[in-house]
Structure formats: C-alpha cells, structure tokens
Design a protein around this motif. Sequence first.
Motif, mmCIF file in Angstrom:
data_model
loop_
_atom_site.group_PDB
_atom_site.id
_atom_site.type_symbol
_atom_site.label_atom_id
_atom_site.label_comp_id
_atom_site.label_asym_id
_atom_site.label_seq_id
_atom_site.Cartn_x
_atom_site.Cartn_y
_atom_site.Cartn_z
ATOM 1 N N THR A 90 0.687 -1.110 -0.051
ATOM 2 C CA THR A 90 0.160 -0.053 -0.011
ATOM 3 C C THR A 90 0.814 1.438 0.061
ATOM 4 O O THR A 90 0.615 2.294 -0.776
ATOM 5 N N ALA A 91 1.943 1.450 1.073
ATOM 6 C CA ALA A 91 2.976 2.544 0.854
ATOM 7 C C ALA A 91 2.100 3.852 1.025
ATOM 8 O O ALA A 91 2.388 4.734 0.395
ATOM 9 N N GLU A 92 1.319 3.939 1.999
ATOM 10 C CA GLU A 92 0.456 5.264 2.296
ATOM 11 C C GLU A 92 1.508 6.452 2.482
ATOM 12 O O GLU A 92 0.966 7.504 1.944
ATOM 13 N N CYS A 93 2.652 6.354 3.035
ATOM 14 C CA CYS A 93 3.541 7.378 3.199
ATOM 15 C C CYS A 93 4.561 7.754 2.010
ATOM 16 O O CYS A 93 5.214 8.662 2.218
ATOM 17 N N GLY A 94 4.317 6.884 1.240
ATOM 18 C CA GLY A 94 5.349 7.070 -0.059
ATOM 19 C C GLY A 94 6.697 6.842 0.166
ATOM 20 O O GLY A 94 7.595 7.193 -0.578
ATOM 21 N N GLY A 95 7.012 6.164 1.115
ATOM 22 C CA GLY A 95 8.330 5.702 1.267
ATOM 23 C C GLY A 95 9.068 6.613 2.545
ATOM 24 O O GLY A 95 10.508 6.570 2.859
ATOM 25 N N ALA A 96 8.493 7.329 3.167
ATOM 26 C CA ALA A 96 8.934 8.194 4.406
ATOM 27 C C ALA A 96 9.075 7.560 5.538
ATOM 28 O O ALA A 96 9.563 8.163 6.497
ATOM 29 N N MET A 97 8.781 6.259 5.714
ATOM 30 C CA MET A 97 9.100 5.256 6.902
ATOM 31 C C MET A 97 8.078 5.703 8.001
ATOM 32 O O MET A 97 8.465 5.890 8.940
ATOM 33 N N ALA A 98 6.910 5.893 7.693
ATOM 34 C CA ALA A 98 6.043 6.515 8.640
ATOM 35 C C ALA A 98 4.516 5.804 8.540
ATOM 36 O O ALA A 98 3.554 6.368 9.295
HETATM 37 S S1 FES Z 1 5.866 3.451 2.435
HETATM 38 FE FE1 FES Z 1 5.523 3.999 4.375
HETATM 39 S S2 FES Z 1 6.875 2.935 5.625
HETATM 40 FE FE2 FES Z 1 7.295 2.283 3.828
#
Ligand code: FES
Length: 107
Positions: free
Chosen positions: A37-45
């Motif tokens: 899903t990657a809701e935060c777009g990769g911000a590790m949040a």
């Molecule tokens: S995309 Fe949100 S933590 Fe990896």
Amino acid sequence: MPKITFLAPDGTAQTVDARVGDSAMQTALAHGVDGITAECGGAMACATCHAYVAEDWMERVGPATGIEADMLEFAACEVTPASRLSCQIQISEELDGLVLRLPETQI
Ligand code: FES
C-alpha cells in the motif's frame, strides 16, 4: 536489470524488473503488485509496505534496524525476523532474484 519476485499470500508469484536505486516498494507500485500500500510514499511513517524477505535472502538483505524496526511494530500482520519495510530495501544488482512474501493485509 535485477528481477524481484513478489509472492502473494495465496502463493501467486509476480516477477518484475527492478531499477537499481529504486526501493522494493517503488518497484512493486510501478508494476501494480497488489499487497503493497505504501501510504506514506516511502517516508518510513506508515508500515503499509511490510514484506517478508525469503529465508535464503535474509542474510544478504539484512534485518530491520532502528526506526524501521520501530515502525514495524505498527504493521497490520505478524512481524517476524524476516519482516522489512519494503521502502527501505534498496535494489542493487546483488539483489537480482530477490523474493519477497507479501502479508495478508497492510491495514
Ligand atoms: S511506504 Fe510507508 S513505511 Fe514504507
């Protein structure tokens, strides 16, 4: 170009080409892989990019550490030593053939 295989919970495999430097999460989204899903777009949040590294790849990929390990506590499915946030797995030529199992759900 490295290839990554995403394994759905039902065992369906989807093998896609990955770009070196992209994350495994970006690779999944670029190829329409269901289950990331990657809701935060990769911000590790968000922990909605949770994936399990196949056992024979765990040593090469390495475990989650630091903030990533903390964020995994928010994952919707069971967290195991194979758990990683796929946005934190950077694709390199060395990861050609990587297999990631997808959890039942991300939310
Ligand atoms: S995309 Fe949100 S933590 Fe990896």
